[in-house]
Design an enzyme around this catalytic site. Structure first.
Site, PDB file in Angstrom:
ATOM      1  N   VAL A  73       0.854  -1.177   0.000  1.00 46.43           N
ATOM      2  CA  VAL A  73       0.000   0.000   0.000  1.00 46.43           C
ATOM      3  C   VAL A  73       0.896   1.234   0.000  1.00 46.43           C
ATOM      4  CG1 VAL A  73      -1.759   1.235   1.328  1.00 46.43           C
ATOM      5  CG2 VAL A  73      -1.726  -1.270   1.320  1.00 46.43           C
ATOM      6  N   CYS A  74       0.670   2.148  -0.913  1.00 53.29           N
ATOM      7  CA  CYS A  74       1.508   3.355  -0.982  1.00 53.29           C
ATOM      8  C   CYS A  74       1.324   4.208   0.271  1.00 53.29           C
ATOM      9  CB  CYS A  74       1.147   4.190  -2.202  1.00 53.29           C
ATOM     10  SG  CYS A  74       1.881   5.827  -2.149  1.00 53.29           S
ATOM     11  N   ILE A  75       2.435   4.548   0.902  1.00 52.62           N
ATOM     12  CA  ILE A  75       2.344   5.272   2.173  1.00 52.62           C
ATOM     13  C   ILE A  75       1.742   6.660   2.024  1.00 52.62           C
ATOM     14  CG2 ILE A  75       4.771   6.065   2.090  1.00 52.62           C
ATOM     15  CD1 ILE A  75       4.664   5.681   5.242  1.00 52.62           C
TER      16      ILE A  75
END
Lengths: 130, 99, 130
Positions: free
Chosen positions: A77-79
């Site tokens: 998941v992209c931070i």
């Protein structure tokens, strides 16, 4: 073949996550390697374990978690996108002073570089979005 | 190259842009709401028919079935399931999703 | 992850094209897409951006977002050069359809006709679209 997948929409509103799931499952069943599934934009909402759909509907989040467990998938998941939308793991919640985390099993939060790196490492990168 | 389109041709210009920018010999896979473009009698039929001269057109069966369109697919459109989708991705050297 | 990084150091250079087809502000795709492009610069790949359909509006001069309460990210396109991202391809037909010319854009670009752009897309290793 080594395949990377980018999921750019959240669950339920768009079909993107369903299509990506069906694609990933078919690829795995054909013996391909899914190098990484990267969740970006509203796609990060696929990673909240607080999802509770009606009983007669599919549970998109759990379905990803289960597939991830079965095939040991790297689901990232992209931070930056996650911070915008309130998706947090334990560390991030602590760091931001939030009372709890909500990331579902099998997902991990990491940087956008993981998407570019998947593009470099994979034979193919397929995007599912709106 | 494989082009993946998932928008109804009646909602967005995605299919049109894809067909304009797909080089001869490329494949176009219609998924999700784009499968309506593969049906007979629609205003998009002419565009798809014309495109068939240079491009190979595919449509995702599960999406056609879900939408009640499985019986309305025009001749020349190749039907694939998710396994076939995977094959299209691996058989072509690159792919672009027209979001 | 270590062996992957070794491979990268080994000099795998791929052609990445980021395909922008959405207008700014109405949705987040243009902004978050730009974030990926900036990150990609660190991986020393052969990066280009294509602006097609409403994506050309991302490059329009004179954007002023004060009254809508969003950040104006259009200056970032001018900063791309500093990241060695200089291949900005703009679709001629999309400009024409919108009554725009190269002079209306805030950064130097290469305007391409359909055949040129199609050929450019076809030769990419990785296409990521927003």
């Amino acid at each position: 073949m080594k395949i990377g997948v980018l999921v750019s929409e959240g669950p339920y509103t768009h079909q993107a996550s369903d299509s990506a799931y069906n694609f990933v499952k078919a690829a795995l069943e054909k013996g391909h390697e899914i190098y990484r599934v990267f969740f970006y934009h509203d796609g990060v909402n696929n990673a909240t374990r607080f999802t509770e759909p009606p009983r007669d509907d599919r549970n998109i989040v759990n379905r990803w978690s289960e597939l991830g467990k079965q095939y040991n998938l790297d689901m990232v998941v992209c931070i930056a996108a996650a911070q915008r939308r309130g998706i947090m793991d334990e560390n991030e919640a602590k760091r931001q002073g939030k009372s709890g985390d909500n990331i579902a099993e099998g997902f991990r939060i990491s940087g956008l570089g993981q998407l570019v790196e998947a593009g470099i490492q994979c034979d193919r990168l397929v995007t599912f979005g709106d | 190259m494989l082009h993946i389109v998932n928008k109804s041709p009646f909602e967005r210009n995605t299919l049109e842009s894809c067909l304009r920018l797909a080089t001869k010999g490329s494949a176009v896979l219609l998924t999700e709401d784009a499968v309506y473009a593969a049906t007979t009698g629609s205003a998009a039929e002419g565009k798809i028919k014309a495109a068939m001269a240079d491009l190979k057109i595919y449509a995702l069966s599960p999406d056609l079935q879900a939408r009640g369109m499985a019986g309305r697919v025009m001749d020349g459109v190749n039907l694939v399931d998710y396994g076939g989708f995977v094959d299209l991705v691996t058989e072509h050297s690159n792919c672009q999703s027209w979001l | 992850m270590t062996d992957e990084m070794d491979m990268e150091e080994g000099g795998v250079i791929k052609k990445f094209m980021f395909v922008n087809r959405k207008a700014p502000y109405g949705t987040i795709y243009a902004l978050e897409g730009l974030e990926v492009v900036l990150i990609s610069a660190a991986f020393e790949q052969d990066v280009s951006m294509a602006f097609i359909d409403d994506g050309v509006y991302e490059l329009a001069k004179g954007q002023d977002t004060k009254a809508i309460g969003q950040k104006n990210f259009s200056p970032t396109y001018r900063a791309l050069e500093g990241y060695d991202i200089e291949k900005l391809y703009v679709d001629q037909k999309s400009l024409d359809e919108r009554g725009l010319t190269e002079a209306d854009l805030l950064v130097d670009v290469q305007v391409m006709d359909s055949a040129e752009l199609a050929a450019m897309m076809a030769e990419q290793d990785v296409l990521i679209s927003f």
